[in-house]
Write a protein that holds these residues in place. Structure first.
Motif, short mmCIF file in Angstrom:
data_model
loop_
_atom_site.label_atom_id
_atom_site.label_comp_id
_atom_site.label_asym_id
_atom_site.label_seq_id
_atom_site.Cartn_x
_atom_site.Cartn_y
_atom_site.Cartn_z
N PRO A 30 6.91 43.66 5.09
CA PRO A 30 6.09 44.31 4.05
C PRO A 30 4.60 44.30 4.32
O PRO A 30 3.88 45.18 3.82
N VAL B 1 4.03 50.63 -0.81
CA VAL B 1 4.42 49.52 -1.69
C VAL B 1 4.35 49.96 -3.16
O VAL B 1 5.25 49.65 -3.96
N LYS C 298 4.38 41.34 -0.61
CA LYS C 298 3.81 42.03 0.54
C LYS C 298 3.23 41.06 1.57
O LYS C 298 3.33 41.32 2.78
#
Length: 325
Positions: free
Chosen positions: A139, A147, A196
């Motif tokens: 991520p 995202v 993330k």
């Protein structure tokens, strides 16, 4: 009668060996290959980080980009734009949102990679460990546009996975528009940030854990220490210097509550009372309305506070023996 000869005793100063310190230029020449590798980075930082600081003076002017005049030809107004920002009706709200979001990211986002690194260190199945590391690292390499798209799709009222799951277990009767409700925004924002960055930020702590002497764990096993005690008594104290350094840097960035993530996830104006931070306010009011001097003044205010926080954090960390300078 022969004359008595007296030997001249060397002074204490002359008995001390002279320390010949090499000059700075000589040390650079001796390490020319290493300095040559560093030179592109130094030039890059100088061009993009130091040269633009010349424009900070526009925060004390009524600068107009469209007149075509030189910077020095614009009228000086002193602290007019700083006073305008402090007197703005949005000032308290912006400062509150910036501090709250920054603290949430710090207290939740900072220890999360450390916990993940500690957990991964205890995994003995290497294939499973590599799979988890790959899944958590990926991520970080996605842009916030992607995202934010994932997050919006998950929370959508139409075929959104979160709403479908909550409806299937009977938690809600009808879909909830999470990205239009102020009470959910901070939780969504922090969760997206942790998801993330948690894997990529854990790399440094995993490297620090890998440098610990295995003999310490072997001695702890012989003494009958459990895994929890080994983490508490060996792993955490061993990586604490690295943790403190990164904590200092994180405290220095406390006023950087975010920009891309907030701008994309809080596109609904309804969320502005809980999402408007210094960076988004500068983008919307300063740059969007062409109030460049006003935007520079706000940015300079944030930079001064950040330097102060960094200095205080470094001073406190120095007392533990670990600091940046």
């Amino acid at each position: 009668m022969p004359q008595a000869t007296t030997e001249q005793q060397p002074s204490p100063i002359s008995r001390q060996p002279k320390v010949h310190s090499k000059s700075f230029l000589r040390r650079l020449m001796k390490q020319w290959d290493v300095q040559l590798m560093v030179l592109p980075g130094v030039i890059l930082v100088f061009i993009f980080a130091y040269l633009p600081m010349y424009g900070v003076i526009t925060g004390f002017m009524d600068y107009n980009l469209f007149t075509g005049s030189r910077i020095w030809d614009n009228p000086w107004v002193g602290f007019k734009h700083f006073e305008a920002f402090f007197a703005a009706p949005e000032f308290e709200r912006i400062l509150r949102n910036t501090i709250v979001i920054s603290l949430l990211k710090f207290f939740i986002g900072f220890p999360a990679p450390i916990v993940l690194a500690l957990l991964l260190n205890e995994v003995r199945h290497m294939f499973f460990k590599r799979i988890i590391q790959t899944i958590t690292y990926l991520p970080h390499f996605l842009s916030w546009v992607i995202v934010a798209g994932f997050t919006t799709a998950l929370l959508s009222t139409e075929n959104g996975s979160i709403n479908m799951l909550l409806e299937s277990i009977g938690a809600i009767d009808e879909p909830i528009n999470f990205l239009s409700l102020k009470e959910y925004f901070w939780s969504i924002l922090i969760s997206a940030n942790v998801w993330k960055e948690i894997g990529f930020n854990s790399i440094v702590f995993l490297a620090a854990i890998a440098s610990i002497d295995p003999a310490l764990y072997e001695a702890a096993d012989i003494d009958g220490a459990s895994k929890t005690k080994q983490i508490y008594l060996i792993t955490l104290p061993s990586i604490m210097p690295v943790v403190i350094i990164f904590m200092i840097l994180a405290i220095g960035n406390l006023l950087n509550a975010g920009f891309e993530d907030i701008l994309l996830l809080a596109s609904n104006p309804v969320l502005r009372p809980v999402s408007d931070v210094i960076d988004t306010y500068v983008y919307r009011v300063g740059l969007g309305s062409h109030r460049y001097s006003y935007a520079v003044a706000i940015g300079l205010f944030k930079a001064i506070i950040s330097v102060g926080l960094l200095t205080i954090a470094n001073y406190l960390a120095r007392r533990s023996g670990n600091s940046l300078w």
